[in-house]
Design a protein around this motif. Structure first.
Motif, mmCIF file in Angstrom:
data_model
loop_
_atom_site.group_PDB
_atom_site.id
_atom_site.type_symbol
_atom_site.label_atom_id
_atom_site.label_comp_id
_atom_site.label_asym_id
_atom_site.label_seq_id
_atom_site.Cartn_x
_atom_site.Cartn_y
_atom_site.Cartn_z
ATOM 1 N N TYR A 121 80.851 6.502 9.951
ATOM 2 C CA TYR A 121 80.872 6.140 10.649
ATOM 3 C C TYR A 121 79.835 8.020 11.601
ATOM 4 O O TYR A 121 80.371 8.589 11.496
ATOM 5 N N ASN A 122 79.356 7.528 12.477
ATOM 6 C CA ASN A 122 79.052 8.083 13.916
ATOM 7 C C ASN A 122 79.487 8.161 15.117
ATOM 8 O O ASN A 122 80.168 6.906 16.249
ATOM 9 N N THR A 155 70.624 4.893 9.235
ATOM 10 C CA THR A 155 70.913 5.050 10.300
ATOM 11 C C THR A 155 71.770 4.520 11.340
ATOM 12 O O THR A 155 71.538 4.060 11.001
ATOM 13 N N LEU A 156 72.921 5.313 11.630
ATOM 14 C CA LEU A 156 73.720 4.974 12.378
ATOM 15 C C LEU A 156 73.543 5.287 14.462
ATOM 16 O O LEU A 156 73.247 6.493 14.330
ATOM 17 N N GLN A 157 73.778 3.396 14.916
ATOM 18 C CA GLN A 157 73.503 3.855 16.380
ATOM 19 C C GLN A 157 74.482 4.645 16.797
ATOM 20 O O GLN A 157 75.795 4.858 15.695
ATOM 21 N N PRO A 158 75.613 4.978 18.173
ATOM 22 C CA PRO A 158 76.353 5.734 18.594
ATOM 23 C C PRO A 158 76.742 4.346 18.728
ATOM 24 O O PRO A 158 76.980 3.654 18.927
ATOM 25 N N SER A 164 71.427 10.086 11.448
ATOM 26 C CA SER A 164 70.720 10.111 9.955
ATOM 27 C C SER A 164 71.333 10.661 7.986
ATOM 28 O O SER A 164 71.774 11.860 9.029
ATOM 29 N N ASP A 204 74.196 10.156 19.634
ATOM 30 C CA ASP A 204 73.374 9.952 19.623
ATOM 31 C C ASP A 204 72.779 9.027 18.311
ATOM 32 O O ASP A 204 73.841 8.770 17.191
ATOM 33 N N VAL A 205 71.010 8.821 17.805
ATOM 34 C CA VAL A 205 71.363 8.022 16.480
ATOM 35 C C VAL A 205 72.159 9.545 15.470
ATOM 36 O O VAL A 205 71.188 10.347 16.193
ATOM 37 N N GLU A 210 78.737 3.798 15.783
ATOM 38 C CA GLU A 210 78.444 2.570 14.509
ATOM 39 C C GLU A 210 79.047 2.819 13.739
ATOM 40 O O GLU A 210 79.299 3.630 12.824
#
Length: 135
Positions: free
Chosen positions: A92-93, A121-124, A100, A97-98, A126
């Motif tokens: 999780y993020n 790659t995880l978006q904010p 990796s 920020d994006v 996500e």
């Protein structure tokens, strides 16, 4: 709904009085590779009654989750073999920020059967559930 060991439930509902309507539930993925009865409903009916339910029995009892799928759904993908010797992961993020994440040489699939390896790659805000597999 995700369980990482055999003692965990994917869903737990406790009802302490009759005629409770808690909302609707549908289009979920229930992941517990260790057992088929992974939904626990505890209710009061002249005493406490607890039921360990399969997804099908939960559907019958609740009228919910008609379009939901459970772990066995992944068996339909012929080119994916689930590796139960390794633990699943949730990545999780929590940042704005994006990010990796390097998965090194490990191979995974997600709950929809998509193959995942290399970097993710995880978006904010996500998250992804990673299920160990071989492909």
């Amino acid at each position: 709904m995700f369980a990482t060991d055999a003692q965990q439930k994917t869903f737990f509902l406790a009802i302490n009085y009759d005629d409770v309507h808690f909302g609707q539930s549908d289009r979920n993925y229930f992941y517990n590779p260790y057992r088929y009865s992974h939904i626990l409903v505890s209710r009061y009916s002249g005493g406490t009654v607890q039921d360990d339910l399969t997804l099908q029995r939960w559907r019958t009892l609740s009228g919910c989750d008609a379009n939901s799928k459970e772990f066995s759904y992944l068996d339909q993908f012929e080119d994916i073999t689930i590796d139960l010797r390794k633990e699943s992961r949730i990545i999780y993020n929590t940042s704005l920020d994006v990010i990796s994440i390097d998965l090194e040489s490990d191979k995974y699939c997600d709950v929809q059967g998509n193959k995942i390896h290399g970097k993710v790659t995880l978006q904010p805000f996500e998250s992804k559930i990673l299920i160990p597999c071989d492909f």
